[in-house]
Design a protein around this motif. Structure first.
Motif, PDB file in Angstrom:
ATOM      1  N   LEU A  73      32.879  -9.021  -3.811  1.00 14.18           N
ATOM      2  CA  LEU A  73      34.123  -9.782  -3.941  1.00 14.18           C
ATOM      3  C   LEU A  73      35.369  -8.892  -3.901  1.00 14.18           C
ATOM      4  O   LEU A  73      36.349  -9.231  -3.234  1.00 14.18           O
ATOM      5  CB  LEU A  73      34.105 -10.617  -5.222  1.00 14.18           C
ATOM      6  CG  LEU A  73      33.289 -11.915  -5.188  1.00 14.18           C
ATOM      7  CD1 LEU A  73      33.493 -12.696  -6.472  1.00 14.18           C
ATOM      8  CD2 LEU A  73      33.654 -12.774  -3.993  1.00 14.18           C
ATOM      9  N   PRO A  74      35.383  -7.736  -4.589  1.00 13.86           N
ATOM     10  CA  PRO A  74      36.583  -6.879  -4.477  1.00 13.86           C
ATOM     11  C   PRO A  74      36.838  -6.383  -3.058  1.00 13.86           C
ATOM     12  O   PRO A  74      37.986  -6.093  -2.716  1.00 13.86           O
ATOM     13  CB  PRO A  74      36.258  -5.708  -5.416  1.00 13.86           C
ATOM     14  CG  PRO A  74      35.287  -6.258  -6.393  1.00 13.86           C
ATOM     15  CD  PRO A  74      34.441  -7.213  -5.606  1.00 13.86           C
ATOM     16  N   LEU A  75      35.797  -6.311  -2.233  1.00 12.79           N
ATOM     17  CA  LEU A  75      35.956  -5.797  -0.873  1.00 12.79           C
ATOM     18  C   LEU A  75      36.420  -6.868   0.105  1.00 12.79           C
ATOM     19  O   LEU A  75      37.105  -6.557   1.084  1.00 12.79           O
ATOM     20  CB  LEU A  75      34.633  -5.195  -0.385  1.00 12.79           C
ATOM     21  CG  LEU A  75      34.020  -4.108  -1.268  1.00 12.79           C
ATOM     22  CD1 LEU A  75      32.767  -3.533  -0.605  1.00 12.79           C
ATOM     23  CD2 LEU A  75      35.018  -3.010  -1.566  1.00 12.79           C
ATOM     24  N   ILE A  76      36.060  -8.132  -0.130  1.00 12.98           N
ATOM     25  CA  ILE A  76      36.442  -9.198   0.806  1.00 12.98           C
ATOM     26  C   ILE A  76      37.752  -9.866   0.416  1.00 12.98           C
ATOM     27  O   ILE A  76      38.281 -10.676   1.185  1.00 12.98           O
ATOM     28  CB  ILE A  76      35.331 -10.259   0.926  1.00 12.98           C
ATOM     29  CG1 ILE A  76      35.152 -11.019  -0.391  1.00 12.98           C
ATOM     30  CG2 ILE A  76      34.022  -9.623   1.357  1.00 12.98           C
ATOM     31  CD1 ILE A  76      34.123 -12.140  -0.310  1.00 12.98           C
ATOM     32  N   ALA A  77      38.295  -9.548  -0.758  1.00  8.25           N
ATOM     33  CA  ALA A  77      39.532 -10.188  -1.213  1.00  8.25           C
ATOM     34  C   ALA A  77      40.689  -9.993  -0.229  1.00  8.25           C
ATOM     35  O   ALA A  77      41.392 -10.963   0.090  1.00  8.25           O
ATOM     36  CB  ALA A  77      39.906  -9.667  -2.601  1.00  8.25           C
ATOM     37  N   PRO A  78      40.951  -8.787   0.300  1.00  8.54           N
ATOM     38  CA  PRO A  78      42.077  -8.639   1.234  1.00  8.54           C
ATOM     39  C   PRO A  78      41.928  -9.492   2.488  1.00  8.54           C
ATOM     40  O   PRO A  78      42.916 -10.045   2.983  1.00  8.54           O
ATOM     41  CB  PRO A  78      42.059  -7.136   1.566  1.00  8.54           C
ATOM     42  CG  PRO A  78      41.371  -6.495   0.410  1.00  8.54           C
ATOM     43  CD  PRO A  78      40.331  -7.477  -0.030  1.00  8.54           C
ATOM     44  N   HIS A  79      40.704  -9.619   3.015  1.00  7.73           N
ATOM     45  CA  HIS A  79      40.471 -10.404   4.233  1.00  7.73           C
ATOM     46  C   HIS A  79      40.845 -11.863   4.031  1.00  7.73           C
ATOM     47  O   HIS A  79      41.604 -12.440   4.833  1.00  7.73           O
ATOM     48  CB  HIS A  79      39.002 -10.283   4.648  1.00  7.73           C
ATOM     49  CG  HIS A  79      38.612 -11.243   5.731  1.00  7.73           C
ATOM     50  ND1 HIS A  79      38.854 -11.010   7.062  1.00  7.73           N
ATOM     51  CD2 HIS A  79      37.978 -12.459   5.667  1.00  7.73           C
ATOM     52  CE1 HIS A  79      38.404 -12.026   7.788  1.00  7.73           C
ATOM     53  NE2 HIS A  79      37.869 -12.918   6.966  1.00  7.73           N
ATOM     54  N   PHE A  80      40.341 -12.487   2.981  1.00  6.58           N
ATOM     55  CA  PHE A  80      40.591 -13.913   2.765  1.00  6.58           C
ATOM     56  C   PHE A  80      42.022 -14.164   2.309  1.00  6.58           C
ATOM     57  O   PHE A  80      42.598 -15.205   2.619  1.00  6.58           O
ATOM     58  CB  PHE A  80      39.586 -14.465   1.757  1.00  6.58           C
ATOM     59  CG  PHE A  80      38.211 -14.640   2.321  1.00  6.58           C
ATOM     60  CD1 PHE A  80      37.895 -15.738   3.104  1.00  6.58           C
ATOM     61  CD2 PHE A  80      37.237 -13.685   2.102  1.00  6.58           C
ATOM     62  CE1 PHE A  80      36.629 -15.890   3.644  1.00  6.58           C
ATOM     63  CE2 PHE A  80      35.962 -13.826   2.638  1.00  6.58           C
ATOM     64  CZ  PHE A  80      35.664 -14.945   3.410  1.00  6.58           C
ATOM     65  N   THR A  81      42.621 -13.222   1.578  1.00  7.47           N
ATOM     66  CA  THR A  81      44.010 -13.389   1.166  1.00  7.47           C
ATOM     67  C   THR A  81      44.933 -13.412   2.377  1.00  7.47           C
ATOM     68  O   THR A  81      45.883 -14.201   2.435  1.00  7.47           O
ATOM     69  CB  THR A  81      44.421 -12.247   0.220  1.00  7.47           C
ATOM     70  OG1 THR A  81      43.573 -12.268  -0.933  1.00  7.47           O
ATOM     71  CG2 THR A  81      45.859 -12.403  -0.222  1.00  7.47           C
ATOM     72  N   LYS A  82      44.645 -12.581   3.360  1.00  3.74           N
ATOM     73  CA  LYS A  82      45.470 -12.524   4.561  1.00  3.74           C
ATOM     74  C   LYS A  82      45.181 -13.683   5.508  1.00  3.74           C
ATOM     75  O   LYS A  82      46.107 -14.284   6.072  1.00  3.74           O
ATOM     76  CB  LYS A  82      45.231 -11.189   5.283  1.00  3.74           C
ATOM     77  CG  LYS A  82      46.069 -11.005   6.531  1.00  3.74           C
ATOM     78  CD  LYS A  82      45.813  -9.652   7.174  1.00  3.74           C
ATOM     79  CE  LYS A  82      46.650  -9.460   8.428  1.00  3.74           C
ATOM     80  NZ  LYS A  82      46.389  -8.127   9.062  1.00  3.74           N
ATOM     81  N   ARG A  83      43.910 -14.049   5.650  1.00  3.39           N
ATOM     82  CA  ARG A  83      43.547 -15.065   6.638  1.00  3.39           C
ATOM     83  C   ARG A  83      43.867 -16.475   6.169  1.00  3.39           C
ATOM     84  O   ARG A  83      44.235 -17.331   6.970  1.00  3.39           O
ATOM     85  CB  ARG A  83      42.051 -14.954   6.952  1.00  3.39           C
ATOM     86  CG  ARG A  83      41.600 -15.894   8.053  1.00  3.39           C
ATOM     87  CD  ARG A  83      40.194 -15.605   8.498  1.00  3.39           C
ATOM     88  NE  ARG A  83      39.793 -16.451   9.602  1.00  3.39           N
ATOM     89  CZ  ARG A  83      38.610 -16.414  10.189  1.00  3.39           C
ATOM     90  NH1 ARG A  83      37.700 -15.535   9.780  1.00  3.39           N
ATOM     91  NH2 ARG A  83      38.319 -17.219  11.189  1.00  3.39           N
ATOM     92  N   TYR A  84      43.733 -16.747   4.877  1.00  2.36           N
ATOM     93  CA  TYR A  84      43.962 -18.094   4.356  1.00  2.36           C
ATOM     94  C   TYR A  84      45.110 -18.090   3.365  1.00  2.36           C
ATOM     95  O   TYR A  84      45.000 -18.593   2.247  1.00  2.36           O
ATOM     96  CB  TYR A  84      42.689 -18.622   3.696  1.00  2.36           C
ATOM     97  CG  TYR A  84      41.506 -18.688   4.629  1.00  2.36           C
ATOM     98  CD1 TYR A  84      41.427 -19.646   5.629  1.00  2.36           C
ATOM     99  CD2 TYR A  84      40.476 -17.757   4.540  1.00  2.36           C
ATOM    100  CE1 TYR A  84      40.356 -19.702   6.509  1.00  2.36           C
ATOM    101  CE2 TYR A  84      39.391 -17.798   5.415  1.00  2.36           C
ATOM    102  CZ  TYR A  84      39.342 -18.766   6.394  1.00  2.36           C
ATOM    103  OH  TYR A  84      38.279 -18.816   7.258  1.00  2.36           O
ATOM    104  N   SER A  85      46.226 -17.525   3.780  1.00  2.00           N
ATOM    105  CA  SER A  85      47.374 -17.392   2.886  1.00  2.00           C
ATOM    106  C   SER A  85      48.145 -18.689   2.701  1.00  2.00           C
ATOM    107  O   SER A  85      49.028 -18.765   1.851  1.00  2.00           O
ATOM    108  CB  SER A  85      48.327 -16.317   3.430  1.00  2.00           C
ATOM    109  OG  SER A  85      48.790 -16.662   4.728  1.00  2.00           O
ATOM    110  N   ASP A  86      47.831 -19.730   3.492  1.00  2.00           N
ATOM    111  CA  ASP A  86      48.576 -20.985   3.409  1.00  2.00           C
ATOM    112  C   ASP A  86      47.823 -22.069   2.654  1.00  2.00           C
ATOM    113  O   ASP A  86      48.199 -23.240   2.718  1.00  2.00           O
ATOM    114  CB  ASP A  86      48.903 -21.480   4.823  1.00  2.00           C
ATOM    115  CG  ASP A  86      47.656 -21.733   5.658  1.00  2.00           C
ATOM    116  OD1 ASP A  86      46.572 -21.213   5.287  1.00  2.00           O
ATOM    117  OD2 ASP A  86      47.745 -22.442   6.676  1.00  2.00           O
TER     118      ASP A  86
END
Length: 322
Positions: free
Chosen positions: A188-201
């Motif tokens: 989870l700490p490693l995938i957090a940046p990906h999903f935060t950027k991709r699903y920011s809306d």
């Protein structure tokens, strides 16, 4: 134990991910001349870094480094409990850059997230070897510790990549997109940046049911959320009563799309399982039982007796002359 999305944060809340402009010269490494000790800590990465500091402060190598919840004491000695100190942990984390580059240091954090039974001793041995070598050891695959760290880093990268690819969200009635996962490692700490950027809306929650915590994004920031309940969760589905009323339709449309873009004649299940292992199928809507029978789209012109074969020319019949 406490969890964070970054291994160490500065006092202002900014992750310390880059080496300082001027790195202090190497110092002589303390010799561990005292009898070895058993160490216990709170299970956090900051706690482990605090243990590493105490190892050299006490000049006593570790016999074992164990989380408090899994401590196994000996007959004649109890482990030394080390309290987590964030300033000390930050000092150790930054000090590692004197002996290894940023990529090698990151691999130590990934090794901690791998949850290997002996991860603490493995991290200590790698760090100790790097400090005493006086050179970069990341390519010294003749050493078992270096080889294992590199192998674990590759496993973590694959798991991270697959989680980013195979997570499927379900929309709840209050507009929250929810996904439940059960990865082999704590990614989870490693995938957090990906999903935060991709699903920011959109607001979303990714819940790791094995480790009982998740990531929650509220349109502003991503935070770690803990779930205190000890009731085991046997399914990755959430109650249908909290789902958006259109969610079953979305699932049906996705399955229909998957079926129609599939080419049965080119089916290769061996290759398919290599790219999408069976243990990830539980997350994928296209791998769930079909509620409606699949019917192929009938959009091909049938061959008329005496007519032109398909693909031999224009699809429109030629008008007779005269």
């Amino acid at each position: 134990m406490s969890r964070s999305l970054q291994p160490i944060r500065s006092r202002k809340g900014v992750p310390t991910t880059k080496a300082p402009a001027s790195v202090a010269p190497r110092r002589a490494v303390v010799q561990l001349t005292n009898p070895p000790l058993d160490y216990a800590y709170d299970g956090s990465f900051e706690g482990l870094l605090t243990v590493l500091f105490n190892v050299y402060d006490r000049k006593a190598a570790p016999n074992s480094i164990q989380p408090l919840g899994a401590v196994q004491g000996g007959l004649f000695a109890q482990p030394v409990q080390i309290d987590t100190h964030e300033a000390t942990a930050a000092r150790v984390w930054e000090g590692l850059l004197r002996h290894m580059d940023q990529e090698a240091r990151t691999r130590l954090f990934h090794t901690f997230l791998s949850e290997q039974p002996d991860r603490e001793l493995l991290i200590f041995r790698y760090a100790d070897l790097a400090m005493r070598a006086g050179r970069d050891i990341s390519d010294n695959y003749a050493d078992d510790n270096v080889r294992r760290i590199a192998g674990i880093a590759q496993q973590m990268y694959r798991e991270k990549h697959r989680m980013e690819a195979f997570v499927r969200f379900e929309k709840t009635s209050d507009g929250l997109f929810h996904a439940t996962i059960d990865p082999d490692f704590d990614v989870l700490p490693l995938i957090a940046p990906h999903f935060t950027k991709r699903y920011s809306d959109q607001r979303w929650l990714i819940f790791d049911r094995r480790r009982r915590y998740g990531l929650y994004y509220d349109l502003t920031r991503t935070d770690v959320v803990q779930f205190e309940t000890t009731t085991p969760q046997r399914t990755t589905d959430i109650s249908a009563t909290v789902l958006d009323e259109r969610e079953p339709l979305f699932k049906l449309l996705w399955q229909s799309y998957f079926d129609h873009v599939n080419i049965p004649e080119r089916k290769n299940m061996k290759l398919h399982r290599r790219h999408i292992p069976l243990r990830y199928w539980r997350y994928l809507s296209e791998k769930q039982p079909r509620e409606q029978r699949f019917e192929p789209i009938k959009n091909k012109r049938p061959v008329q007796p005496g007519g032109p074969a398909l693909g031999s020319g224009s699809s429109a019949p030629q008008e007779e002359k005269g």
